[in-house]
Design a protein around this motif. Structure first.
Motif, mmCIF file in Angstrom:
data_model
loop_
_atom_site.group_PDB
_atom_site.id
_atom_site.type_symbol
_atom_site.label_atom_id
_atom_site.label_comp_id
_atom_site.label_asym_id
_atom_site.label_seq_id
_atom_site.Cartn_x
_atom_site.Cartn_y
_atom_site.Cartn_z
ATOM 1 N N UNK A 173 -2.093 11.938 -1.945
ATOM 2 C CA UNK A 173 -2.427 11.869 -0.518
ATOM 3 C C UNK A 173 -1.291 12.338 0.386
ATOM 4 N N UNK A 174 -0.160 12.685 -0.240
ATOM 5 C CA UNK A 174 1.006 13.170 0.499
ATOM 6 C C UNK A 174 1.503 12.134 1.512
ATOM 7 N N UNK A 175 1.612 10.886 1.041
ATOM 8 C CA UNK A 175 2.183 9.808 1.840
ATOM 9 C C UNK A 175 3.197 9.076 0.975
ATOM 10 N N UNK A 176 4.101 8.297 1.578
ATOM 11 C CA UNK A 176 5.091 7.620 0.745
ATOM 12 C C UNK A 176 4.524 6.342 0.124
ATOM 13 N N UNK A 177 5.219 5.845 -0.900
ATOM 14 C CA UNK A 177 4.719 4.695 -1.642
ATOM 15 C C UNK A 177 4.622 3.440 -0.778
ATOM 16 N N UNK A 178 5.532 3.300 0.170
ATOM 17 C CA UNK A 178 5.502 2.143 1.068
ATOM 18 C C UNK A 178 4.204 2.130 1.882
ATOM 19 N N UNK A 179 3.778 3.334 2.294
ATOM 20 C CA UNK A 179 2.527 3.439 3.057
ATOM 21 C C UNK A 179 1.336 3.063 2.182
ATOM 22 N N UNK A 180 1.377 3.460 0.922
ATOM 23 C CA UNK A 180 0.311 3.089 -0.012
ATOM 24 C C UNK A 180 0.231 1.565 -0.115
ATOM 25 N N UNK A 181 1.394 0.921 -0.233
ATOM 26 C CA UNK A 181 1.435 -0.537 -0.323
ATOM 27 C C UNK A 181 0.859 -1.193 0.933
ATOM 28 N N UNK A 182 1.125 -0.574 2.082
ATOM 29 C CA UNK A 182 0.579 -1.092 3.335
ATOM 30 C C UNK A 182 -0.945 -1.025 3.334
ATOM 31 N N UNK A 183 -1.493 0.115 2.874
ATOM 32 C CA UNK A 183 -2.953 0.257 2.791
ATOM 33 C C UNK A 183 -3.550 -0.747 1.812
ATOM 34 N N UNK A 184 -2.874 -0.976 0.693
ATOM 35 C CA UNK A 184 -3.358 -1.957 -0.283
ATOM 36 C C UNK A 184 -3.414 -3.346 0.336
ATOM 37 N N UNK A 185 -2.385 -3.687 1.106
ATOM 38 C CA UNK A 185 -2.352 -5.007 1.751
ATOM 39 C C UNK A 185 -3.509 -5.152 2.744
ATOM 40 N N UNK A 186 -3.772 -4.081 3.507
ATOM 41 C CA UNK A 186 -4.893 -4.106 4.457
ATOM 42 C C UNK A 186 -6.216 -4.303 3.728
ATOM 43 N N UNK A 187 -6.372 -3.555 2.628
ATOM 44 C CA UNK A 187 -7.615 -3.634 1.862
ATOM 45 C C UNK A 187 -7.812 -5.028 1.280
ATOM 46 N N UNK A 188 -6.730 -5.629 0.800
ATOM 47 C CA UNK A 188 -6.827 -6.986 0.252
ATOM 48 C C UNK A 188 -7.270 -7.977 1.314
ATOM 49 N N UNK A 189 -6.741 -7.799 2.544
ATOM 50 C CA UNK A 189 -7.150 -8.682 3.640
ATOM 51 C C UNK A 189 -8.632 -8.496 3.959
ATOM 52 N N UNK A 190 -9.066 -7.248 4.014
ATOM 53 C CA UNK A 190 -10.456 -6.966 4.366
ATOM 54 C C UNK A 190 -11.425 -7.439 3.274
ATOM 55 N N UNK A 191 -10.986 -7.377 2.016
ATOM 56 C CA UNK A 191 -11.838 -7.815 0.907
ATOM 57 C C UNK A 191 -11.580 -9.270 0.523
ATOM 58 N N UNK A 192 -10.602 -9.876 1.209
ATOM 59 C CA UNK A 192 -10.291 -11.294 1.008
ATOM 60 C C UNK A 192 -9.929 -11.597 -0.437
ATOM 61 N N UNK A 193 -8.993 -10.800 -0.979
ATOM 62 C CA UNK A 193 -8.479 -11.030 -2.326
ATOM 63 C C UNK A 193 -6.954 -11.066 -2.261
ATOM 64 N N UNK A 194 -6.325 -11.510 -3.368
ATOM 65 C CA UNK A 194 -4.870 -11.666 -3.356
ATOM 66 C C UNK A 194 -4.158 -10.831 -4.409
ATOM 67 N N UNK A 195 -4.920 -10.081 -5.242
ATOM 68 C CA UNK A 195 -4.268 -9.252 -6.258
ATOM 69 C C UNK A 195 -5.063 -7.982 -6.507
ATOM 70 N N UNK A 196 -4.427 -7.029 -7.189
ATOM 71 C CA UNK A 196 -5.025 -5.709 -7.388
ATOM 72 C C UNK A 196 -6.287 -5.758 -8.242
ATOM 73 N N UNK A 197 -6.267 -6.594 -9.286
ATOM 74 C CA UNK A 197 -7.443 -6.674 -10.170
ATOM 75 C C UNK A 197 -8.673 -7.119 -9.383
#
Length: 209
Positions: A173-197
């Motif tokens: 996606x041509x973004x840095x890894x920190x940004x990916x982590x930020x998106x993952x955190x947002x997605x976890x909040x929206x899906x109401x989960x606490x881990x990647x699995x």
């Protein structure tokens, strides 16, 4: 003649589409490729009017390709031909730059009509989804969830569900890894989960609802 490029990682699908359009009087297949990188390589060297493409590629997923095409080749129209549910992915595909979304279960007449409509400047979605969008009615639980995601969030989630690591996602996606982590955190909040699995499992469940 409409110059059509076909992109799908299944040889049988590509061959079938080539056969279907071989006798067409207004559509000419100018190329057939098997991944996202090949799409970009092809359009750099050859004139193309419309791309009929899958979204799930081992190299560059469809939403990422759409972003590149929208920026670098704005005159080329793209139609997504996918087995993924329209109510889940179509909205984000259109937001990313697609001019149409067709499920692989549709017949050749529908595909042909979609190509002609898009070539004339229209956007092709199914009648059901068009009405649901026009009247603001519920698509389904999963569809409503995906409508709340930004295009970039949908890209990250799609790559996570097929097993991509942060480093691989950042490169694609041509973004840095920190940004990916930020998106993952947002997605976890929206899906109401606490881990990647759980995030991946919940995303898959949303597709099935």
């Amino acid at each position: 003649m409409i110059k059509l490029l076909i992109a799908d990682n299944h040889p049988i699908t590509r061959k079938g589409l080539e056969v279907l359009f071989s006798a067409s009087s207004n559509i000419k297949i100018v190329g057939s490729v098997d991944d996202g990188e090949a799409i970009l390589d092809f359009v750099k060297k050859n004139p193309v009017d419309i791309i009929l493409t899958e979204t799930d590629f081992p190299k560059l997923n469809g939403l990422t390709v759409l972003r590149y095409l929208k920026n670098d080749f704005p005159d080329i129209k793209t139609i997504i031909l996918s087995s993924q549910p329209e109510e889940v992915y179509a909205i984000n595909a259109v937001k990313a730059g697609a001019a149409g979304y067709i499920n692989k279960s549709e017949n050749v007449i529908t595909i042909n009509e979609a190509i002609l409509k898009v070539h004339e400047g229209g956007i092709h979605l199914s009648n059901d989804l068009t009405q649901q969008l026009a009247f603001g009615t519920r698509v389904n639980k999963g569809g409503n969830f995906y409508k709340k995601l930004s295009t970039r969030e949908a890209e990250v989630l799609k790559l996570l569900t097929i097993g991509r690591k942060n480093k691989e996602i950042s490169k694609e996606l041509d973004i840095n890894e920190k940004t990916v982590s930020t998106y993952k955190a947002r997605l976890m909040r929206k899906l109401k989960v606490t881990n990647l699995v759980d995030l991946v499992n919940q995303a898959k469940l949303s597709q099935q609802v």
